[in-house]
Design a protein around this motif. Sequence first.
Motif, PDB file in Angstrom:
ATOM      1  N   UNK A  87     -10.314   6.213 -19.240  1.00 55.85           N
ATOM      2  CA  UNK A  87     -10.309   4.861 -18.459  1.00 55.85           C
ATOM      3  C   UNK A  87      -9.661   4.580 -17.039  1.00 55.85           C
ATOM      4  N   UNK A  88      -9.374   5.763 -16.389  1.00 59.60           N
ATOM      5  CA  UNK A  88      -8.831   5.523 -15.261  1.00 59.60           C
ATOM      6  C   UNK A  88      -7.910   6.870 -14.908  1.00 59.60           C
ATOM      7  N   UNK A  89      -7.119   6.740 -13.649  1.00 60.72           N
ATOM      8  CA  UNK A  89      -6.317   7.854 -13.337  1.00 60.72           C
ATOM      9  C   UNK A  89      -5.005   7.170 -13.217  1.00 60.72           C
ATOM     10  N   UNK A  90      -3.930   8.329 -13.354  1.00 59.79           N
ATOM     11  CA  UNK A  90      -2.397   7.884 -12.940  1.00 59.79           C
ATOM     12  C   UNK A  90      -2.016   8.542 -11.642  1.00 59.79           C
ATOM     13  N   UNK A  91      -1.420   7.921 -11.047  1.00 59.25           N
ATOM     14  CA  UNK A  91      -1.064   8.279  -9.482  1.00 59.25           C
ATOM     15  C   UNK A  91       0.592   8.085  -9.300  1.00 59.25           C
ATOM     16  N   UNK A  92       1.076   9.324  -9.045  1.00 55.33           N
ATOM     17  CA  UNK A  92       2.517   9.217  -8.465  1.00 55.33           C
ATOM     18  C   UNK A  92       2.764   8.734  -7.006  1.00 55.33           C
ATOM     19  N   UNK A  93       3.430   7.583  -7.041  1.00 53.42           N
ATOM     20  CA  UNK A  93       3.697   6.826  -5.790  1.00 53.42           C
ATOM     21  C   UNK A  93       5.036   7.317  -5.437  1.00 53.42           C
ATOM     22  N   UNK A  94       5.605   8.398  -5.753  1.00 53.62           N
ATOM     23  CA  UNK A  94       7.025   8.590  -5.297  1.00 53.62           C
ATOM     24  C   UNK A  94       8.261   8.724  -6.535  1.00 53.62           C
ATOM     25  N   UNK A  95       7.627   9.214  -7.667  1.00 50.00           N
ATOM     26  CA  UNK A  95       8.716   9.141  -8.552  1.00 50.00           C
ATOM     27  C   UNK A  95       8.282   8.487  -9.888  1.00 50.00           C
ATOM     28  N   UNK A  96       7.297   7.518  -9.498  1.00 51.63           N
ATOM     29  CA  UNK A  96       6.823   6.665 -10.525  1.00 51.63           C
ATOM     30  C   UNK A  96       5.518   6.803 -10.756  1.00 51.63           C
TER      31      UNK A  96
ATOM     32  N   UNK B 122       1.032  -1.179   0.014  1.00 54.16           N
ATOM     33  CA  UNK B 122      -0.060  -0.167  -0.005  1.00 54.16           C
ATOM     34  C   UNK B 122       0.863   1.171  -0.130  1.00 54.16           C
ATOM     35  N   UNK B 123       0.547   2.215  -0.907  1.00 57.95           N
ATOM     36  CA  UNK B 123       1.553   3.300  -1.031  1.00 57.95           C
ATOM     37  C   UNK B 123       0.670   4.736  -1.009  1.00 57.95           C
ATOM     38  N   UNK B 124       1.217   5.653  -0.576  1.00 61.30           N
ATOM     39  CA  UNK B 124       0.581   7.000  -0.748  1.00 61.30           C
ATOM     40  C   UNK B 124       0.999   7.520  -1.876  1.00 61.30           C
ATOM     41  N   UNK B 125       0.101   8.269  -2.490  1.00 66.16           N
ATOM     42  CA  UNK B 125       0.495   9.045  -3.743  1.00 66.16           C
ATOM     43  C   UNK B 125      -0.452  10.203  -4.313  1.00 66.16           C
ATOM     44  N   UNK B 126      -0.034  10.762  -5.410  1.00 63.17           N
ATOM     45  CA  UNK B 126      -0.800  12.057  -5.763  1.00 63.17           C
ATOM     46  C   UNK B 126      -1.528  11.614  -7.314  1.00 63.17           C
ATOM     47  N   UNK B 127      -2.801  12.325  -7.399  1.00 66.41           N
ATOM     48  CA  UNK B 127      -3.232  11.934  -8.787  1.00 66.41           C
ATOM     49  C   UNK B 127      -2.643  12.879  -9.441  1.00 66.41           C
ATOM     50  N   UNK B 128      -2.093  12.574 -10.720  1.00 65.66           N
ATOM     51  CA  UNK B 128      -1.457  13.406 -11.750  1.00 65.66           C
ATOM     52  C   UNK B 128      -2.280  13.583 -12.920  1.00 65.66           C
TER      53      UNK B 128
END
Length: 534
Positions: free
Chosen positions: A253-262, A242-248
């Motif tokens: 079809x969905x969303x991309x989330x930055x989980x710390x550089x990826x 489980x990771x914390x991330x930010x919606x970029x």
Amino acid sequence: MSQTDPTRKDVHASQIDAEVERELAEALGGKSVEQLMDESSKPALSESSDALDREGGHAGDGATPKGDAQRFEMEIKRGRITSISGDDVFIELAGIDGKNQGVVSLQQFERPPRLGSIMDFVVQRYDEAEGLVHLSREGAVTRATWDTLHKGAVVEARVVSTNKGGLELEMVGSIRAFMPASQVDLHHTNDLEQYVGQKVHAVVQEIDRKGKKVVLSRRTHLEQDRAQKRKKLWQELETGQTREGTVTSLMDYGVFVDIGGVDGLVHISDMSYKHVAKPTDLVKVGDKVSVKVLKLDREKERISLGLKQVAPDPWDGISERIKTGEHVSGRVMRTADFGAFIEIEPGVEGLLPASETSWKRNAKPSDMVKEGDVLRLVVLQVDPAKRRISLSLKQSQGDPWVGAERKFAKHALVDATVLSTTDFGAFVELEPGVEGLVHISELTDKRVGAVTDILQKGQKHQFRVLDVDEENRRIRLSLKAVKEPPPAETNSAAPAAKPNAATGKPSKKQIDRPGKGGLGSSGALGQGLGSLRL
């Protein structure tokens, strides 16, 4: 001072350089960086200096005078850590006009520093009452001069103003620089004013000592930092984490989330246990979210993430809460040609098949229910493994064929609507879910070329019931018999047949003997009574 490897062949870097040149040419409009900054930055620089003066305090409160505040602006000094007391770290500085004792907050260090360590600090202000120079670790990463400045160096600068093409900045030593708008962040930003007054780290993209021109890119620095984080993160990532991330970014079809550089993809089907029509219904760019790593493709560097997987699964224990044969209430979420999806519990949907929406033949779900309707349904099947629940609306309403032999008695006249026609007759609806057949021979006494010559779909007519088979769900009707009188009823006053002396039962001869009015006891009345099953 940080700098890039001059021998490194980086295609992406060359693309950035080309983009910077293009952006710079558009922003300058034929002018030099110095000219552009002279035209628009003087008021902003003055305002920036005034703000720093105000930060220094006023005379009489122990703060440094206005002149000292300007003097110490962005000045970096090297010092040795001598002691730590509570939240304060005391520094011995190389003398600043005899002021060689400094203090900095312990919170500005990732970990408590080692006594005797030598570090660089930014001078904030001088407190005469305490005899201390207040310092900051923020921004003490690098310092540049015209002699040490070179392309690829990572420098720190303060944003002092904006112009039509980007940001204007000032580095240590009053070196002024320009940053094109395309190089401010990883993604395009419309609000450049938010950066004014901030200190930023950036990579030197272009330097012209003779023309006093320096072009910086914060975007390149962020990409370099992101690349380092990416490499480290891929070494740590494992399925199930489980990771914390930010919606970029948001896609259909969905969303991309930055989980710390990826960046990882959360497919729309993995956003919520409830049906999601579009990602924007749940999140927006910039939202902080917790996600679970569902799948890793290290070769292609692709990550599949899940939002709903970090929440409790509403299907757990579903067999204990919803059982076959029970009545449940649910809300129609959406309809399709094959049925309707019904939400029974938050995150739990069942399917109402088209065949179970109504007792009517070939009923369309969209004609029977609409989105938002709350229905009472019967549970037909629960399959937790496949996460499927089958429901029925018609079975919760009762079978209209029950009691059909009483409702539509033989020889009775009934009203019905023509549903469809065939070569051999017409199907009519007596009531919702109850249909009967009018054979072509029962349309008229005359010869009929086609059923549609007599009956048309949608017409309402009166028909006479010829026969009812409730068990097999069949009713035969007649149109031509409507104008004919029903078979005469047997006279109830007719004398009863005398029983046979030997058996005590009426003889066959007596049963077949015509009664009064020309009807035998086995005539129409007997048939009519026989059809009335109570």
